[in-house]
Design a protein around this motif. Sequence first.
Motif, PDB file in Angstrom:
ATOM      1  N   UNK A 297       0.794  -1.231   0.000  1.00 49.81           N
ATOM      2  CA  UNK A 297       0.000   0.000   0.000  1.00 49.81           C
ATOM      3  C   UNK A 297       0.827   1.283   0.000  1.00 49.81           C
ATOM      4  N   UNK A 298       2.017   1.269   0.588  1.00 52.46           N
ATOM      5  CA  UNK A 298       2.772   2.519   0.696  1.00 52.46           C
ATOM      6  C   UNK A 298       3.556   2.888  -0.570  1.00 52.46           C
ATOM      7  N   UNK A 299       4.294   1.980  -1.203  1.00 54.68           N
ATOM      8  CA  UNK A 299       5.008   2.359  -2.431  1.00 54.68           C
ATOM      9  C   UNK A 299       4.031   2.664  -3.572  1.00 54.68           C
ATOM     10  N   UNK A 300       4.418   3.505  -4.516  1.00 56.70           N
ATOM     11  CA  UNK A 300       3.514   3.871  -5.620  1.00 56.70           C
ATOM     12  C   UNK A 300       3.286   2.756  -6.635  1.00 56.70           C
ATOM     13  N   UNK A 301       4.154   1.746  -6.631  1.00 59.31           N
ATOM     14  CA  UNK A 301       4.004   0.616  -7.556  1.00 59.31           C
ATOM     15  C   UNK A 301       4.039  -0.677  -6.750  1.00 59.31           C
ATOM     16  N   UNK A 302       3.071  -1.540  -7.000  1.00 60.52           N
ATOM     17  CA  UNK A 302       3.022  -2.843  -6.333  1.00 60.52           C
ATOM     18  C   UNK A 302       3.172  -3.939  -7.378  1.00 60.52           C
ATOM     19  N   UNK A 303       4.141  -4.833  -7.162  1.00 60.77           N
ATOM     20  CA  UNK A 303       4.345  -5.993  -8.027  1.00 60.77           C
ATOM     21  C   UNK A 303       4.114  -7.246  -7.194  1.00 60.77           C
TER      22      UNK A 303
ATOM     23  N   UNK B 252      -5.826  -9.076   3.464  1.00 60.83           N
ATOM     24  CA  UNK B 252      -5.900  -7.962   2.514  1.00 60.83           C
ATOM     25  C   UNK B 252      -6.439  -8.445   1.175  1.00 60.83           C
ATOM     26  N   UNK B 253      -7.436  -7.727   0.664  1.00 59.99           N
ATOM     27  CA  UNK B 253      -7.988  -7.980  -0.667  1.00 59.99           C
ATOM     28  C   UNK B 253      -7.630  -6.782  -1.547  1.00 59.99           C
ATOM     29  N   UNK B 254      -6.945  -7.027  -2.643  1.00 61.64           N
ATOM     30  CA  UNK B 254      -6.487  -5.939  -3.507  1.00 61.64           C
ATOM     31  C   UNK B 254      -6.919  -6.209  -4.946  1.00 61.64           C
ATOM     32  N   UNK B 255      -7.707  -5.294  -5.483  1.00 62.24           N
ATOM     33  CA  UNK B 255      -8.186  -5.437  -6.860  1.00 62.24           C
ATOM     34  C   UNK B 255      -7.712  -4.239  -7.670  1.00 62.24           C
ATOM     35  N   UNK B 256      -6.433  -4.223  -7.976  1.00 63.08           N
ATOM     36  CA  UNK B 256      -5.862  -3.123  -8.742  1.00 63.08           C
ATOM     37  C   UNK B 256      -5.755  -1.848  -7.928  1.00 63.08           C
ATOM     38  N   UNK B 257      -5.292  -0.768  -8.552  1.00 68.24           N
ATOM     39  CA  UNK B 257      -5.197   0.521  -7.860  1.00 68.24           C
ATOM     40  C   UNK B 257      -6.574   1.014  -7.425  1.00 68.24           C
ATOM     41  N   UNK B 258      -6.599   1.767  -6.336  1.00 67.14           N
ATOM     42  CA  UNK B 258      -7.874   2.289  -5.844  1.00 67.14           C
ATOM     43  C   UNK B 258      -8.454   3.296  -6.839  1.00 67.14           C
ATOM     44  N   UNK B 259      -9.768   3.398  -6.836  1.00 70.65           N
ATOM     45  CA  UNK B 259     -10.473   4.335  -7.718  1.00 70.65           C
ATOM     46  C   UNK B 259     -11.417   5.178  -6.873  1.00 70.65           C
ATOM     47  N   UNK B 260     -11.370   6.471  -7.090  1.00 72.59           N
ATOM     48  CA  UNK B 260     -12.238   7.365  -6.324  1.00 72.59           C
ATOM     49  C   UNK B 260     -12.724   8.508  -7.207  1.00 72.59           C
TER      50      UNK B 260
ATOM     51  N   UNK C 278      -1.085   2.144  -3.996  1.00 70.81           N
ATOM     52  CA  UNK C 278      -0.261   2.292  -5.204  1.00 70.81           C
ATOM     53  C   UNK C 278      -1.065   2.774  -6.404  1.00 70.81           C
ATOM     54  N   UNK C 279      -0.371   3.457  -7.284  1.00 67.37           N
ATOM     55  CA  UNK C 279      -0.997   3.918  -8.521  1.00 67.37           C
ATOM     56  C   UNK C 279      -0.931   2.849  -9.612  1.00 67.37           C
ATOM     57  N   UNK C 280      -0.037   1.885  -9.432  1.00 67.66           N
ATOM     58  CA  UNK C 280       0.089   0.796 -10.399  1.00 67.66           C
ATOM     59  C   UNK C 280       0.172  -0.529  -9.652  1.00 67.66           C
ATOM     60  N   UNK C 281      -0.418  -1.551 -10.262  1.00 65.76           N
ATOM     61  CA  UNK C 281      -0.288  -2.909  -9.729  1.00 65.76           C
ATOM     62  C   UNK C 281       0.001  -3.861 -10.883  1.00 65.76           C
TER      63      UNK C 281
END
Length: 257
Positions: A81-87, A123-131, A145-148
């Motif tokens: 969650x903290x870095x801008x890119x998650x791999x 934790x459930x993660x479905x791509x970058x958050x959208x708001x 993150x802005x990218x996954x």
Amino acid sequence: PSHLIAPAVHKTREQIAELLSKEVGEELPPDPDQLVRVARERLRQSFIDADVGISGANIAIADSGTLVIVTNEGNGRLVTTLPPVHIAVLGIEKIVPTMEDATAILQVLPRSGTGQKITSYVSFMTGPSRSADIELTLTIGVHGPKEQHIVLLDNGRWAAREDEELHEALHCIRCGACSNVCPPYQIVGGHVFGHIYTGPIGLIMTAMHHGLEHAAGPQSLCASCNACEMVCPAEIPIPRLILDVRARSVEAFGMPA
């Protein structure tokens, strides 16, 4: 690692204090509370400053593209969650069709692994958050993150899927229950009983991912007591598969000296 879910379980608090002392440049006492405090103070900023966070995943849900990570330490949540890119890097066997399938795994994984009803963090993660809260303008990556990116590993898994015997090992959920009840493993530990994947299931995984040459020695430690099969939540016939790996090893390299 010495255990599938507790890779540093063989370390004493004194050894951990010595290791952290070298990393932070100050003498730390072998006190768990203080070691945790120092780790939080030093590591959290590293997560904040990182450009990329790399994690695994316990489950990947096909119909929604959701990654599921379970931890008790919280490090999985920080790195995703903290870095801008998650791999996320995970084996292809971690993919399940639906949320219902994922829920079934979540019901047995903590119970078999640590005796918990549920882990501290799921934790459930479905791509970058959208708001679109601000002026109804869709913004990607407002939170987290802005990218996954997802990297799927084969590394022998597809070949195992086609194998008449070894394909059953792909049902493993990495709970480590088989290691917890294995008498030889309790005596020699994971650094002897296995290669990278340790314990009874590791004897099969090693042959699958790294080749028979790495499994030929450790597989001889199996006492064929069948305790691993009795506790396996996925009902994998681990003893039978170990015998199959043993037979293949003998055929390839001969009887051990």
